[in-house]
Design a protein around this motif. Structure first.
Motif, PDB file in Angstrom:
ATOM      1  N   ALA A   1      11.475 -21.250  27.326  1.00 13.25           N
ATOM      2  CA  ALA A   1      12.702 -21.318  28.200  1.00 13.25           C
ATOM      3  C   ALA A   1      12.500 -21.642  29.726  1.00 13.25           C
ATOM      4  CB  ALA A   1      13.576 -19.878  27.923  1.00 13.25           C
ATOM      5  N   LEU A   2      11.473 -21.246  30.249  1.00 12.77           N
ATOM      6  CA  LEU A   2      11.066 -21.758  31.644  1.00 12.77           C
ATOM      7  C   LEU A   2      10.845 -23.231  31.598  1.00 12.77           C
ATOM      8  CD1 LEU A   2       9.080 -18.927  32.781  1.00 12.77           C
ATOM      9  CD2 LEU A   2      11.168 -19.434  33.327  1.00 12.77           C
ATOM     10  N   TYR A   3      10.156 -23.955  30.360  1.00 11.28           N
ATOM     11  CA  TYR A   3       9.579 -25.040  30.386  1.00 11.28           C
ATOM     12  C   TYR A   3      10.767 -25.959  30.208  1.00 11.28           C
ATOM     13  CZ  TYR A   3       4.740 -24.390  30.875  1.00 11.28           C
ATOM     14  OH  TYR A   3       3.469 -24.094  31.328  1.00 11.28           O
ATOM     15  N   ASP A   4      11.769 -25.455  29.438  1.00 10.90           N
ATOM     16  CA  ASP A   4      13.067 -26.163  29.013  1.00 10.90           C
ATOM     17  C   ASP A   4      14.034 -26.415  30.130  1.00 10.90           C
ATOM     18  OD1 ASP A   4      11.945 -26.572  26.560  1.00 10.90           O
ATOM     19  OD2 ASP A   4      12.899 -25.077  25.418  1.00 10.90           O
ATOM     20  N   THR A   5      14.137 -25.369  30.884  1.00  8.71           N
ATOM     21  CA  THR A   5      15.139 -25.109  32.040  1.00  8.71           C
ATOM     22  C   THR A   5      14.752 -25.608  33.157  1.00  8.71           C
ATOM     23  OG1 THR A   5      15.707 -23.053  30.867  1.00  8.71           O
ATOM     24  CG2 THR A   5      16.544 -23.571  32.994  1.00  8.71           C
ATOM     25  N   ILE A   6      13.389 -25.655  33.809  1.00 10.18           N
ATOM     26  CA  ILE A   6      13.140 -26.039  35.220  1.00 10.18           C
ATOM     27  C   ILE A   6      12.889 -27.458  35.009  1.00 10.18           C
ATOM     28  CG2 ILE A   6      11.718 -25.886  36.997  1.00 10.18           C
ATOM     29  CD1 ILE A   6      11.212 -22.800  36.056  1.00 10.18           C
ATOM     30  N   PRO A   7      13.771 -28.277  35.537  1.00  7.39           N
ATOM     31  CA  PRO A   7      13.280 -29.754  35.568  1.00  7.39           C
ATOM     32  C   PRO A   7      12.114 -30.300  35.920  1.00  7.39           C
ATOM     33  CG  PRO A   7      15.543 -29.378  36.454  1.00  7.39           C
ATOM     34  CD  PRO A   7      14.922 -28.035  36.561  1.00  7.39           C
ATOM     35  N   GLU A   8      11.549 -31.200  35.404  1.00  2.95           N
ATOM     36  CA  GLU A   8      10.204 -31.708  35.910  1.00  2.95           C
ATOM     37  C   GLU A   8      10.249 -32.349  37.190  1.00  2.95           C
ATOM     38  OE1 GLU A   8       8.798 -34.775  33.116  1.00  2.95           O
ATOM     39  OE2 GLU A   8       8.340 -33.442  31.721  1.00  2.95           O
ATOM     40  N   ALA A   9      11.412 -32.649  37.617  1.00  5.54           N
ATOM     41  CA  ALA A   9      11.616 -33.135  39.148  1.00  5.54           C
ATOM     42  C   ALA A   9      11.679 -32.163  40.069  1.00  5.54           C
ATOM     43  CB  ALA A   9      12.854 -34.100  39.307  1.00  5.54           C
ATOM     44  N   ASP A  10      11.865 -30.924  39.668  1.00  6.74           N
ATOM     45  CA  ASP A  10      11.668 -29.788  40.472  1.00  6.74           C
ATOM     46  C   ASP A  10      10.484 -28.836  40.432  1.00  6.74           C
ATOM     47  OD1 ASP A  10      13.510 -28.170  42.404  1.00  6.74           O
ATOM     48  OD2 ASP A  10      14.006 -26.540  40.804  1.00  6.74           O
ATOM     49  N   ARG A  11       9.803 -29.311  39.903  1.00 10.26           N
ATOM     50  CA  ARG A  11       8.291 -28.940  39.985  1.00 10.26           C
ATOM     51  C   ARG A  11       7.344 -29.419  41.082  1.00 10.26           C
ATOM     52  NH1 ARG A  11       7.209 -29.241  33.205  1.00 10.26           N
ATOM     53  NH2 ARG A  11       9.432 -28.168  32.636  1.00 10.26           N
ATOM     54  N   GLN A  12       7.623 -29.238  42.269  1.00 13.41           N
ATOM     55  CA  GLN A  12       6.981 -29.924  43.265  1.00 13.41           C
ATOM     56  C   GLN A  12       7.344 -29.158  44.463  1.00 13.41           C
ATOM     57  OE1 GLN A  12       8.999 -31.525  45.821  1.00 13.41           O
ATOM     58  NE2 GLN A  12      10.814 -31.089  45.098  1.00 13.41           N
TER      59      GLN A  12
ATOM     60  N   LYS B   1      -3.156 -39.831  32.531  1.00 15.12           N
ATOM     61  CA  LYS B   1      -3.302 -38.905  33.603  1.00 15.12           C
ATOM     62  C   LYS B   1      -2.522 -37.691  33.234  1.00 15.12           C
ATOM     63  CE  LYS B   1      -6.023 -41.288  37.207  1.00 15.12           C
ATOM     64  NZ  LYS B   1      -6.110 -41.404  38.521  1.00 15.12           N
ATOM     65  N   TYR B   2      -3.069 -36.417  33.855  1.00 18.19           N
ATOM     66  CA  TYR B   2      -2.280 -35.293  33.573  1.00 18.19           C
ATOM     67  C   TYR B   2      -1.440 -35.288  34.905  1.00 18.19           C
ATOM     68  CZ  TYR B   2      -1.399 -30.467  32.020  1.00 18.19           C
ATOM     69  OH  TYR B   2      -0.684 -29.441  31.871  1.00 18.19           O
ATOM     70  N   LEU B   3      -0.031 -35.744  34.886  1.00 20.30           N
ATOM     71  CA  LEU B   3       0.687 -35.938  36.284  1.00 20.30           C
ATOM     72  C   LEU B   3       1.747 -35.011  36.432  1.00 20.30           C
ATOM     73  CD1 LEU B   3       0.592 -39.934  36.553  1.00 20.30           C
ATOM     74  CD2 LEU B   3      -0.909 -38.166  37.695  1.00 20.30           C
ATOM     75  N   VAL B   4       2.301 -34.366  35.450  1.00 19.12           N
ATOM     76  CA  VAL B   4       3.556 -33.790  35.284  1.00 19.12           C
ATOM     77  C   VAL B   4       3.078 -32.085  35.073  1.00 19.12           C
ATOM     78  CG1 VAL B   4       5.754 -33.304  34.331  1.00 19.12           C
ATOM     79  CG2 VAL B   4       4.907 -35.814  34.481  1.00 19.12           C
ATOM     80  N   PRO B   5       3.236 -31.250  35.886  1.00 21.61           N
ATOM     81  CA  PRO B   5       3.038 -30.075  35.687  1.00 21.61           C
ATOM     82  C   PRO B   5       3.716 -29.329  34.553  1.00 21.61           C
ATOM     83  CG  PRO B   5       3.669 -30.622  37.938  1.00 21.61           C
ATOM     84  CD  PRO B   5       3.981 -31.731  37.468  1.00 21.61           C
ATOM     85  N   GLY B   6       3.172 -28.719  33.641  1.00 21.29           N
ATOM     86  CA  GLY B   6       3.797 -28.414  32.675  1.00 21.29           C
ATOM     87  C   GLY B   6       4.247 -29.338  31.421  1.00 21.29           C
TER      88      GLY B   6
END
Length: 343
Positions: free
Chosen positions: A56-67, A144-149
Motif C-alpha cells: 500500500a505504501l508503494y502504491d500510494t506514495i507517488p514516485e515523484a514524491d520520493r525525493q 539503471k536503478y533510478l526510481v526509489p522503490g
C-alpha cells in the motif's frame, strides 16, 4: 509509556528530512516507541519482501514524491521540551526482521561500478535458527536503478544461483536514522551529517545507544533504511536491505553536549566523521574523539591524542553516500571507573 508507530501513509516520508514536517508521534522523555521501518528495496523481490501494508505504501506514495533522497522514513517523532543544543539519547532495544528476506543491490553509486558497468540484485534468505543469511538467487537489473522503490518484474528464467554454500552473519541495524536539520525545505536522506541520517554503521543495532544533537524544537526523529547485514564500507552501494520492527527509548539529555552523532555500545564509544574527502572525514572524527576524551574523561588534549594513536581504531564506515564516513572507536574498558561522590 509505550507508543506504537506503524509504517502507514500518514506516518512516513520518502527521501527527506524536513523541519516543517508535522509530527507522526509526540512523546515525552523516557517514553518507549515500537516502530516499523520499511526498506525502499522491497520492490527488488515483491513476492518475498512485501505484505499488503508495504504494498500500500508503494502504491500510494507517488514516485515523484520520493525525493530528493531514496529512503522510506517512519516519523518524525516530536520529543516534548527538546530544544536546539540538547541531545536526544536513543536506546535501541529490539530490531526484528519483518520478513525472512532481504536484497543487496550492486548499484551505479557503488565504489566499483565502472569495473562492472551493470547493476545486479542478490536476494538473501534469513535463517533464524543460525542467525545467518544466504543468497537465494541473483539477477542483473535492466538499465539503471533510478526510481526509489521500483518493483522488479524479473521472471524466474532470468534468476541465477549465487554464493552457493556461503553464509553471512545477520546483524540487524538502521542504516538511516536521525533528526531534522535546521534547514528550510527538504534535506536528502542520502548524505550523513551532524543530524545523523545515512550513517550506515552496522553497530547501530539492538543494545546500542545513539546520541543525536537537536537542531530544531522537538528534534523530529525519524528511522529508515533498515538492514540485516552490512560490512564496513558498504562497497557495492547497499547492505542486505530488509524491513525491521524496531523498539527504542528516547531520553532528552541536557547534562552534556556533543556536535556529531555519538554511538555507545556495550564495549566501545564510537564517534563519526563525514566529508566528501575521506582524509577530511578522518580529521573530523579525530577532533570529535579528542572532544569526547577531554570532555567526558577529563584527559588533556596531549594525553587524548596519544591515547587515540595507541588504543583507538579508525575504520571506513561507508564510501557510497556522496559524503563519506569514518568512525573511530575506543574501548570503554580501558578507563578506570569514575569515583562516585560521597553521600
Amino acid at each position: 509509556m509505550l507508543h506504537e508507530l506503524p509504517a502507514i501513509e500518514k506516518n512516513v516520508h520518502w527521501g527527506y528530512f524536513d523541519a516543517a514536517l508535522a509530527p507522526a508521534l509526540i512523546v515525552e522523555s523516557g517514553d518507549f516507541v515500537r516502530a516499523e521501518a520499511v526498506t525502499h528495496h522491497a520492490g527488488d523481490a515483491p513476492e518475498l519482501m512485501m505484505d499488503d501494508r508495504v504494498r500500500a505504501l508503494y502504491d500510494t506514495i507517488p514516485e515523484a514524491d520520493r525525493q530528493p533522497g531514496v529512503h522510506l522514513m517512519t516519523g518524525p517523532i516530536f520529543v516534548k521540551d527538546a530544544k536546539p543544543g540538547d541531545l536526544l539519547e536513543v536506546r535501541y532495544l529490539q530490531m526484528i526482521p519483518r520478513f525472512n528476506y532481504g536484497s543487496n543491490l550492486a548499484a551505479h553509486w557503488g565504489h566499483l561500478f565502472t569495473d562492472f558497468e551493470k547493476e545486479r540484485v542478490t536476494i538473501y534468505e534469513l535463517d533464524q535458527a543460525s542467525n545467518t543469511a544466504h543468497a537465494l538467487y541473483a539477477y542483473d537489473y535492466p538499465g539503471k536503478y533510478l526510481v526509489p522503490g521500483k518493483r522488479s518484474e524479473i521472471r524466474d528464467c532470468c534468476r541465477e544461483l549465487a554464493l552457493e554454500g556461503i553464509r553471512v552473519p545477520v546483524r540487524p541495524h538502521l542504516g538511516t536514522a536521525g533528526l531534522a536539520p535546521d534547514v528550510a525545505g527538504r534535506v536528502s536522506t542520502v548524505p550523513p551529517g551532524a543530524h545523523g541520517g545515512n550513517i550506515d554503521n552496522w553497530r547501530i543495532g539492538a543494545g546500542s545507544t545513539m546520541y543525536y544533537p537537536v537542531a530544531v524544537d522537538g528534534g523530529l526523529f525519524s528511522i529508515g533504511d533498515p538492514h540485516v547485514s552490512q560490512g564496513d564500507g558498504e562497497i557495492s552501494g547497499t547492505a542486505i536491505e530488509a524491513s525491521l520492527n524496531v523498539m527504542f527509548q528516547i531520553v532528552l539529555r541536557r547534562d552534556f553536549t556533543f556536535p556529531s552523532p555519538l554511538l555507545e555500545t556495550p564495549d566501545y564509544w564510537i564517534v563519526h566523521g563525514f566529508d566528501e574527502d575521506l582524509d577530511v572525514a578522518t580529521k573530523n572524527a579525530s577532533r570529535d574523539m579528542l572532544l569526547l576524551l577531554t570532555g567526558q574523561q577529563g584527559l588533556s588534549r596531549d594525553d587524548a591524542y596519544s591515547l587515540m594513536s595507541v588504543a583507538a581504531d579508525f575504520s571506513v564506515t561507508q564510501v557510497v553516500d556522496g559524503r563519506q564516513g569514518i568512525h573511530c572507536k575506543i574501548p570503554r574498558s580501558i578507563f578506570p571507573p569514575k569515583k562516585k561522590p560521597r553521600a
